[in-house]
Write a protein that holds these residues in place. Sequence first.
Motif, PDB file in Angstrom:
ATOM      1  N   ARG A   6      46.755  26.432  43.498  1.00 12.59           N
ATOM      2  CA  ARG A   6      46.384  27.835  43.250  1.00 12.59           C
ATOM      3  C   ARG A   6      45.649  28.407  44.464  1.00 12.59           C
ATOM      4  O   ARG A   6      45.891  29.548  44.877  1.00 12.59           O
ATOM      5  N   ARG A   7      44.762  27.629  45.027  1.00 13.90           N
ATOM      6  CA  ARG A   7      44.027  28.067  46.216  1.00 13.90           C
ATOM      7  C   ARG A   7      44.981  28.346  47.363  1.00 13.90           C
ATOM      8  O   ARG A   7      44.905  29.393  48.019  1.00 13.90           O
ATOM      9  N   ALA A   8      45.895  27.410  47.604  1.00 10.34           N
ATOM     10  CA  ALA A   8      46.814  27.544  48.736  1.00 10.34           C
ATOM     11  C   ALA A   8      47.812  28.679  48.523  1.00 10.34           C
ATOM     12  O   ALA A   8      48.131  29.419  49.458  1.00 10.34           O
ATOM     13  N   PHE A   9      48.341  28.802  47.302  1.00  9.36           N
ATOM     14  CA  PHE A   9      49.261  29.901  47.012  1.00  9.36           C
ATOM     15  C   PHE A   9      48.598  31.247  47.276  1.00  9.36           C
ATOM     16  O   PHE A   9      49.160  32.120  47.945  1.00  9.36           O
ATOM     17  N   LEU A  10      47.400  31.448  46.726  1.00  6.17           N
ATOM     18  CA  LEU A  10      46.728  32.733  46.870  1.00  6.17           C
ATOM     19  C   LEU A  10      46.335  32.997  48.316  1.00  6.17           C
ATOM     20  O   LEU A  10      46.442  34.123  48.803  1.00  6.17           O
ATOM     21  N   ASP A  11      45.890  31.968  49.030  1.00  6.06           N
ATOM     22  CA  ASP A  11      45.468  32.155  50.420  1.00  6.06           C
ATOM     23  C   ASP A  11      46.649  32.368  51.360  1.00  6.06           C
ATOM     24  O   ASP A  11      46.513  33.030  52.395  1.00  6.06           O
ATOM     25  N   THR A  12      47.808  31.809  51.021  1.00  6.49           N
ATOM     26  CA  THR A  12      48.947  31.841  51.936  1.00  6.49           C
ATOM     27  C   THR A  12      49.882  33.017  51.668  1.00  6.49           C
ATOM     28  O   THR A  12      50.257  33.747  52.589  1.00  6.49           O
ATOM     29  N   ILE A  13      50.263  33.209  50.402  1.00  2.00           N
ATOM     30  CA  ILE A  13      51.215  34.276  50.081  1.00  2.00           C
ATOM     31  C   ILE A  13      50.658  35.279  49.081  1.00  2.00           C
ATOM     32  O   ILE A  13      51.345  36.232  48.711  1.00  2.00           O
ATOM     33  N   GLY A  14      49.415  35.077  48.626  1.00  3.32           N
ATOM     34  CA  GLY A  14      48.778  36.046  47.753  1.00  3.32           C
ATOM     35  C   GLY A  14      49.294  36.075  46.338  1.00  3.32           C
ATOM     36  O   GLY A  14      49.016  37.017  45.593  1.00  3.32           O
ATOM     37  N   LEU A  15      50.039  35.055  45.912  1.00  2.25           N
ATOM     38  CA  LEU A  15      50.617  35.000  44.576  1.00  2.25           C
ATOM     39  C   LEU A  15      50.168  33.740  43.851  1.00  2.25           C
ATOM     40  O   LEU A  15      49.774  32.749  44.471  1.00  2.25           O
ATOM     41  N   LEU A  16      50.266  33.782  42.515  1.00  4.61           N
ATOM     42  CA  LEU A  16      49.991  32.611  41.701  1.00  4.61           C
ATOM     43  C   LEU A  16      51.223  31.716  41.654  1.00  4.61           C
ATOM     44  O   LEU A  16      52.353  32.212  41.713  1.00  4.61           O
ATOM     45  N   PRO A  17      51.039  30.414  41.516  1.00  7.04           N
ATOM     46  CA  PRO A  17      52.201  29.551  41.279  1.00  7.04           C
ATOM     47  C   PRO A  17      52.781  29.847  39.901  1.00  7.04           C
ATOM     48  O   PRO A  17      52.054  30.175  38.961  1.00  7.04           O
ATOM     49  N   THR A  18      54.091  29.790  39.772  1.00  4.07           N
ATOM     50  CA  THR A  18      54.734  30.044  38.491  1.00  4.07           C
ATOM     51  C   THR A  18      54.679  28.789  37.622  1.00  4.07           C
ATOM     52  O   THR A  18      54.525  27.671  38.133  1.00  4.07           O
ATOM     53  N   PRO A  19      54.830  28.941  36.296  1.00  5.01           N
ATOM     54  CA  PRO A  19      54.877  27.752  35.438  1.00  5.01           C
ATOM     55  C   PRO A  19      55.965  26.772  35.843  1.00  5.01           C
ATOM     56  O   PRO A  19      55.789  25.561  35.707  1.00  5.01           O
ATOM     57  N   ALA A  20      57.085  27.286  36.359  1.00  6.14           N
ATOM     58  CA  ALA A  20      58.162  26.399  36.804  1.00  6.14           C
ATOM     59  C   ALA A  20      57.740  25.551  37.993  1.00  6.14           C
ATOM     60  O   ALA A  20      58.286  24.466  38.218  1.00  6.14           O
ATOM     61  N   ARG A  51      36.261  35.864  45.172  1.00  4.63           N
ATOM     62  CA  ARG A  51      37.061  36.622  44.230  1.00  4.63           C
ATOM     63  C   ARG A  51      38.408  36.980  44.841  1.00  4.63           C
ATOM     64  O   ARG A  51      38.535  37.111  46.057  1.00  4.63           O
ATOM     65  N   MET A  52      39.402  37.142  43.970  1.00  2.00           N
ATOM     66  CA  MET A  52      40.668  37.689  44.421  1.00  2.00           C
ATOM     67  C   MET A  52      40.432  39.059  45.060  1.00  2.00           C
ATOM     68  O   MET A  52      39.542  39.804  44.652  1.00  2.00           O
ATOM     69  N   SER A  53      41.250  39.394  46.025  1.00  2.97           N
ATOM     70  CA  SER A  53      41.252  40.755  46.548  1.00  2.97           C
ATOM     71  C   SER A  53      41.871  41.679  45.508  1.00  2.97           C
ATOM     72  O   SER A  53      42.481  41.229  44.529  1.00  2.97           O
ATOM     73  N   ALA A  54      41.719  42.979  45.718  1.00  6.14           N
ATOM     74  CA  ALA A  54      42.343  43.952  44.810  1.00  6.14           C
ATOM     75  C   ALA A  54      43.836  43.690  44.700  1.00  6.14           C
ATOM     76  O   ALA A  54      44.411  43.716  43.601  1.00  6.14           O
ATOM     77  N   GLU A  55      44.471  43.428  45.848  1.00 10.52           N
ATOM     78  CA  GLU A  55      45.912  43.229  45.863  1.00 10.52           C
ATOM     79  C   GLU A  55      46.320  41.936  45.158  1.00 10.52           C
ATOM     80  O   GLU A  55      47.313  41.899  44.427  1.00 10.52           O
ATOM     81  N   GLN A  56      45.563  40.860  45.368  1.00 11.68           N
ATOM     82  CA  GLN A  56      45.879  39.601  44.698  1.00 11.68           C
ATOM     83  C   GLN A  56      45.732  39.736  43.185  1.00 11.68           C
ATOM     84  O   GLN A  56      46.561  39.234  42.419  1.00 11.68           O
ATOM     85  N   PHE A  57      44.692  40.416  42.762  1.00 11.82           N
ATOM     86  CA  PHE A  57      44.454  40.612  41.329  1.00 11.82           C
ATOM     87  C   PHE A  57      45.612  41.380  40.689  1.00 11.82           C
ATOM     88  O   PHE A  57      46.171  40.963  39.668  1.00 11.82           O
ATOM     89  N   LEU A  58      45.994  42.498  41.294  1.00  9.77           N
ATOM     90  CA  LEU A  58      47.061  43.327  40.719  1.00  9.77           C
ATOM     91  C   LEU A  58      48.417  42.633  40.803  1.00  9.77           C
ATOM     92  O   LEU A  58      49.235  42.741  39.883  1.00  9.77           O
ATOM     93  N   ASP A  59      48.665  41.919  41.886  1.00  6.75           N
ATOM     94  CA  ASP A  59      49.909  41.153  41.976  1.00  6.75           C
ATOM     95  C   ASP A  59      49.953  40.057  40.915  1.00  6.75           C
ATOM     96  O   ASP A  59      51.017  39.765  40.346  1.00  6.75           O
ATOM     97  N   GLY A  60      48.806  39.438  40.647  1.00  7.72           N
ATOM     98  CA  GLY A  60      48.756  38.413  39.612  1.00  7.72           C
ATOM     99  C   GLY A  60      49.083  38.979  38.242  1.00  7.72           C
ATOM    100  O   GLY A  60      49.829  38.370  37.461  1.00  7.72           O
TER     101      GLY A  60
END
Length: 459
Positions: free
Chosen positions: A16-30, A314-323
Amino acid sequence: MYKRQLLTVSDTTFARRAFLDTIGLLPTPAEIPNIESINSSQRRDEMIDTLLEDNINYAEHWITFWNDCFRNSYTRQYHGGGGKKITDWLKKSLIENKPYDQFVRELIDPVDGSDGFIKGISWRGTVNASQVNEMQAAQNVAQVFMGLNIKCASCHDSFINDWTLKQTYSLASIFSDSPMDIHRCNKPIGEKAEPAFLYPEIGQINPDSNRTDRVKQLSQIITSQKNGRLSRTVVNRLWAIFFGRGLVEPVDEMDNPTWNQDLLDWLAVDFVNNGYNLKHTIKLILTSKAYQRPSVPLDKDADEYIFEGPVVKRMSAEQFLDGIDQIIFAAENESKERGTGQKRAGLRNLDRLMQTLGRPKRDVVVTRRESAATTAQLIELSNGKALANLMSRGGEAWSKSGHQSELLINTLFSNALSRNPSEKEKASALEIIGKTINANGIGDLLWILAMHPEFQLIQ
């Protein structure tokens, strides 16, 4: 100083840390089963490689940071014209992973589509001499690429460092078509500035050259390997982004002492030796043992900084809304693919919710956003119409998914928190969504998950 600590975070927390820091998205359940099977440093390295190879999501995440740095507003509603958007050039450069020295040269000595940064803001009406376009160019180049604050010295000899008014005017004069009159506190002193770089020992500007040639000379001097400040400034910015605190603080005061000079120098030299490759340095940091340590709070009142691990942020505004968009997209499309289902928040115009959550108007250079929550943010997240509408949309989408209650709850937790709920959490969630699944109950559960520290914090 460096404090030895042997612990590393779990696979899911690391992912989760790496996904958000690298591409700004959460990992999917898949993707979670693959994450949980990461049981070696090699597997973690491979995951970072995969994320960095996702060029579109990488670019659409990192464009937010560089937009802040370059004052690249999508609307430019706060001034009367003059500035140009550099969005297309910037996104293309990030997708290509353009070498940073070339990236900088094209911003200082513009190519087609990159001139908005140097052109600056043409404010309405008469402006102070310290805010004319040439002075903006000098201030912004010094701050973003050199980690130097010369804004004070744009009005008078600086009170916060050793830069003088004449040195600042000399840098600004590189961008001027004609010799600039030096103003102290907005009053001319009867002298004209001669174009010169702040560090003449690194390179000389020919004062007799025309503006075009002078700007080209400046771009070459700043990106020369003689200028170690360029590489040190950008690797310090990357370290601060990933760890919550720079090797040098503040990140725009690179004359300050560092808590680990050897590490800063090594990262900077390695960055240059590897072709000014930003992704190379990002991978180097993200695969380090330092980055994989458990997160820690930052004690701003400590007499001495001791590194223990990444700072909780904290997540940035963009990370939060993308999540939030990812969770809704998963319901609307039953898709296992990575993405938000619509334009990424970092590519959308500024709105009230984004601004409240910390996205700047970009009327000034911002190289770091504040991570601490504000009262306005708490009110907006609790009672704001924009977020309520998103939750309602998500509730409607998931109510049509056909999932039974327990499966739905597990799916929502997996999408939002990358884990299944505990038995206590599941029981509470069942009460919230009701015996008969309804959109309002699901919307309430989505809101609770969005407020959860596990969702909002990068740990």
